[in-house]
Scaffold this active site. Structure first.
Site, PDB file in Angstrom:
ATOM      1  N   LYS A 109       0.852  -1.312  -0.085  1.00 54.74           N
ATOM      2  CA  LYS A 109       0.125   0.120  -0.038  1.00 54.74           C
ATOM      3  C   LYS A 109       0.819   1.338   0.109  1.00 54.74           C
ATOM      4  O   LYS A 109       0.422   2.357  -0.597  1.00 54.74           O
ATOM      5  CB  LYS A 109      -0.769   0.131   1.304  1.00 54.74           C
ATOM      6  CG  LYS A 109      -0.296  -0.194   2.459  1.00 54.74           C
ATOM      7  CD  LYS A 109      -0.491  -1.465   3.037  1.00 54.74           C
ATOM      8  CE  LYS A 109       0.345  -2.052   4.084  1.00 54.74           C
ATOM      9  NZ  LYS A 109      -0.034  -3.376   4.554  1.00 54.74           N
ATOM     10  N   GLY A 138      -5.977  -6.616   4.368  1.00 53.86           N
ATOM     11  CA  GLY A 138      -5.780  -8.261   4.323  1.00 53.86           C
ATOM     12  C   GLY A 138      -6.614  -9.079   3.702  1.00 53.86           C
ATOM     13  O   GLY A 138      -6.588  -9.036   2.399  1.00 53.86           O
ATOM     14  N   ILE A 140      -9.654  -9.172   3.528  1.00 54.60           N
ATOM     15  CA  ILE A 140     -11.135  -8.731   2.986  1.00 54.60           C
ATOM     16  C   ILE A 140     -11.335  -8.244   1.600  1.00 54.60           C
ATOM     17  O   ILE A 140     -10.381  -7.365   1.190  1.00 54.60           O
ATOM     18  CB  ILE A 140     -11.501  -7.594   4.031  1.00 54.60           C
ATOM     19  CG1 ILE A 140     -11.286  -7.938   5.533  1.00 54.60           C
ATOM     20  CG2 ILE A 140     -13.121  -7.134   3.569  1.00 54.60           C
ATOM     21  CD1 ILE A 140     -11.906  -6.659   6.377  1.00 54.60           C
ATOM     22  N   LYS A 209      -3.873   3.217   2.592  1.00 56.94           N
ATOM     23  CA  LYS A 209      -5.007   2.282   2.350  1.00 56.94           C
ATOM     24  C   LYS A 209      -6.205   3.181   1.911  1.00 56.94           C
ATOM     25  O   LYS A 209      -6.984   2.906   1.005  1.00 56.94           O
ATOM     26  CB  LYS A 209      -5.553   1.264   3.461  1.00 56.94           C
ATOM     27  CG  LYS A 209      -4.424   0.392   3.800  1.00 56.94           C
ATOM     28  CD  LYS A 209      -4.693  -0.442   5.102  1.00 56.94           C
ATOM     29  CE  LYS A 209      -3.350  -1.512   5.612  1.00 56.94           C
ATOM     30  NZ  LYS A 209      -3.484  -2.111   6.755  1.00 56.94           N
TER      31      LYS A 209
END
Ligand SMILES: NC(=O)c1ccc[n+]([C@@H]2O[C@H](COP(=O)([O-])OP(=O)(O)OC[C@H]3O[C@@H](n4cnc5c(N)ncnc54)[C@H](OP(=O)(O)O)[C@@H]3O)[C@@H](O)[C@H]2O)c1
Ligand SMILES: NC(=O)c1ccc[n+]([C@@H]2O[C@H](COP(=O)([O-])OP(=O)(O)OC[C@H]3O[C@@H](n4cnc5c(N)ncnc54)[C@H](OP(=O)(O)O)[C@@H]3O)[C@@H](O)[C@H]2O)c1
EC number: 1.1.1.3
Lengths: 437, 437
Positions: A109, A138, A140, A209
């Site tokens: 990221k 992660g 998801i 993120k």
């Protein structure tokens, strides 16, 4: 259908890189089945810093290299996976792969938030995709959700808990009354915090993120310098106490929101959120992102935000996407069913505890009669209850409830069939499962 | 890049079909941008039962037809969307489209659960995909998640609340003490229950969805006759009372679980689940599915399970997938960023309520001095608090906390800068946001 092996150049065999190797070893056959035999992947080259380091996940010595140029150029490498971290070598590797027309999968990221504009331009120029599901939250699938599933939505807002380390620290401060330093130490000892936990606690990991999510949703390049970021270093026990007493929970929250004039609000800060909100229950190293789209409405995506296996799960999904993009001839999503037959567990063999309601004629001995039948089959009782109707305490017909220990549904049904024959029982018992989950 | 218009044959212009038209009208430009100009879609043919019915969403008369064969065969139709429901005409339409090599998008869980085996075989034979995100859990992208994002996972289990109508009824029975019939009547009046609510309350709508999820995860055809299904018709207020007193919530739960021997447990039943479990907080017409994969670990997907817009959101996402499969030359997931520039809202202009902690020298007048500065700027105070340290009640330095009404962050910062100059204030105030969410 073409099914030659696709070669993966794995840059980085650390936490996540090792997880990818393990996942491919464990579930490679499953992936082949699920893609109708189209996707078969093999790590043909792997980049590390130290060739002689002992590794929990072994690779043949000839696969290892310390020269990233060799990895990218190797003709056996069809797809490049970047999992070394940082924004220097990682940038070179990704750029070189794109220029060589090799699809890239990355979990980095920092790289994409800081230098994504250059890399995405290369991606476009060379018509070669960059996949980065592992970079946000992660395990998801929030990238795919925003980029593909919500493609028909104007995104009103996204609010997320997207740094597991800081979330763990805040939770420990809240539930165990720890101060910041102690909770951080605990997170480090458990291996949650990075060796240098700065980006975790100063909010920048979450900010990277959030920048990626906002770029997906609104489509324009975002300069990290323009984003307001505050970390959790300033959170003290007194703040947690105060929040708790007022009905709030303190979370490091990333907020992305489109305003009516089109301007995008983007910030990461410690925030008080109402205890009743679903995000307030996201604890420990879990992550969650609440997304509000104009068509989909409110939704929430929850799961493990980091760690070897969850992150590898996302990398592997991206690898399959990348593989599909190289094998366009095959049916896009695989066809269902992908195996001829399988076995359903007979319902008789399923097991849970249960709640059973009987409609009985109320007379002395009813409980004993039912309990005797249950005892014969060895079905344990954890409680019985028969509510009294205050308006007719001597009613003849009443509901009687039993809570039963875990047993097979088949045995329960057979026993209930016999109980139904008792003349004090007036109709078929009603059964609800008590789920463990 | 090719960018001719793709023609959609829309079978069904009811609740969901109208939603699809509206979403394409509202966000067609956005979809074009997000796909790099590759996907431009137009409804070129629409199937209805009654040509003269007045429709909230108007279509040109020449687009409408009552003859499904005409819709499928029309040369302007590239993709067929089936939203008429049922398992007879719908079957014919989907089968004919696949045979004609036209990708299909459908929201019809009954069709796929009951006759999917035949249709998926046709899909494979004609190398033409069936997309069905809308068939399970409305606006939640659970199909894509299981089929694509979790492709590298062995799925241990999926537990879901996947029928909004029954969930609404159970919630009303729980929170308002209604009996089943009254709650059902309410759901019907609000338009949640189908005209014929049988499939909602007898568990079969949820069972159809669970069958689709299990087929995705385990890959073999499942005979609906082998699935154990119980509905909520037997749930009575006494059961709800009892569950509540024991710390449970009653939900219609679909459970799919792989056992160590490979057998798959698959059932839909009213279940007691612990009040503390996240699924217990899924209320009203919302749906949620908890998925446990061997790599991803535990995750949960939550959102609107039905309704015009959420369901249309999923149909539109599938349409874009289908369009991409017809336009394979273009970069698979679109490239980022997709517009040159956009506007970030200056952090000064963002607004929330806030929590501010001051480190002050404790002497009479401190609160008044700070409050005066806040008042000058019109920033309202909803509470102040200064904890006493029981061990040194006369300490000189204390933390003083203010809860402030919503105001712009810029104004707040400027005011706090001035307050920091007060000689009773010893360091920079610490600010946390109070989020509305
Ligand atoms: N860990 C997580 O839970 C997680 C979650 C999401 C995303 N990510 C991201 O995934 C990436 C990797 O994280 P990680 O935790 O797996 O890191 P890690 O455990 O530190 O592993 C890094 C690997 O890369 C190699 N490496 C590092 N720099 C290199 C260089 N300049 N040249 C050659 N090899 C180099 C290392 O080689 P040696 O083995 O020889 O030292 C090691 O194998 C990062 O971008 C991180 O942000 C991690
Ligand atoms: N509603 C939801 O929230 C929802 C959510 C997920 C999935 N779904 C699924 O989506 C599908 C459509 O649901 P819906 O709620 O939109 O249904 P709906 O409102 O009843 O609309 C059905 C439409 O199909 C047309 N139609 C029905 N049978 C036909 C036939 N035999 N020939 C030609 N046209 C026919 C109707 O024509 P007229 O307009 O002329 O009557 C109407 O336009 C169903 O499979 C449903 O299970 C619905």
């Amino acid at each position: 259908m073409k099914c030659s092996t696709l070669g993966i150049g794995l840059a980085g065999v650390g936490t996540v890189g090792s997880g990818v190797i393990l996942a491919l070893r464990r579930n490679g056959d499953l992936i082949r089945d699920r893609t109708g035999g189209a996707v078969d992947m093999q790590v043909t080259k792997a980049l590390v810093r130290d060739l002689s380091k002992p590794r929990a996940v072994a690779l043949p010595q000839e696969v290892l290299t310390t020269d990233w140029k060799e990895l990218v150029a190797d003709p056996s490498v069809d797809i490049v996976v970047e999992l070394i971290g940082g924004t220097t070598d990682a940038f070179e590797i990704v750029a070189a792969a794109l220029k060589a027309g090799k699809p890239v999968v990355t979990g980095n990221k920092a790289l994409l938030a800081e230098r994504g504009v250059e890399l995405f331009a290369l991606s476009k120029e060379h018509d070669t995709p960059i996949h980065f599901e592992a970079a946000v939250a992660g395990g998801i699938p929030i990238i795919k959700t925003v980029q593909e599933s919500f493609i028909g939505n104007r995104i009103h807002s996204m609010s997320g808990i997207i740094n597991g380390t800081s979330n763990y620290i805040l939770e420990r401060m809240t539930t165990a009354g720890l101060d910041f330093e102690t909770a951080l130490g605990e997170a480090q000892q458990l291996g949650y915090a990075e060796a240098d936990p700065a980006l975790d606690v100063n909010g920048w990991d979450a900010a990277h993120k959030a920048i990626l999510l906002a770029t997906l949703a609104y489509g324009f390049p975002i300069d990290p310098a323009m984003v307001h970021v505050a970390g959790i270093e300033q959170v003290r026990p007194i703040d947690i106490d105060f929040a708790t007493r007022l009905g709030y929970v303190v979370k490091l929250l990333a907020v992305v929101r489109e305003h009516p004039n089109g301007a995008v609000e983007l910030r990461v800060q410690p925030s008080f959120i109402p205890k009743s909100h679903i995000l307030a229950s996201v604890n420990g190293v879990f992550n969650a992102v609440a997304v509000h789209g104009d068509a989909a409405g409110e939704s929430l995506f929850y799961g493990r935000g980091a760690g070897q296996d969850p992150t590898a799960s996302s990398v592997v999904a991206d690898l399959v996407e990348a593989a599909r993009s190289l094998r366009q001839a095959t049916g896009h999503r695989g066809f269902l069913p992908y195996r001829e037959s399988g076995q359903l567990l007979p319902i008789e063999n399923t097991e849970t505890a249960s709640y059973v309601r009987f409609d009985v004629t109320d007379r002395p001995g009813v409980v004993a009669e039912i309990a005797t039948e249950l005892a014969k089959e060895g079905i344990g009782i954890s409680g019985t209850h028969s509510p009294v109707n205050p308006e007719s305490p001597d009613a003849d017909f009443v509901d009687m409830v039993f809570l039963l220990h875990t047993c097979s549904f088949g045995k329960l049904q057979a026993t209930l069939d016999r109980i139904e024959q008792l003349d004090c029982v007036n109709s078929s018992p009603v059964v609800f499962r008590i789920e463990k989950l």
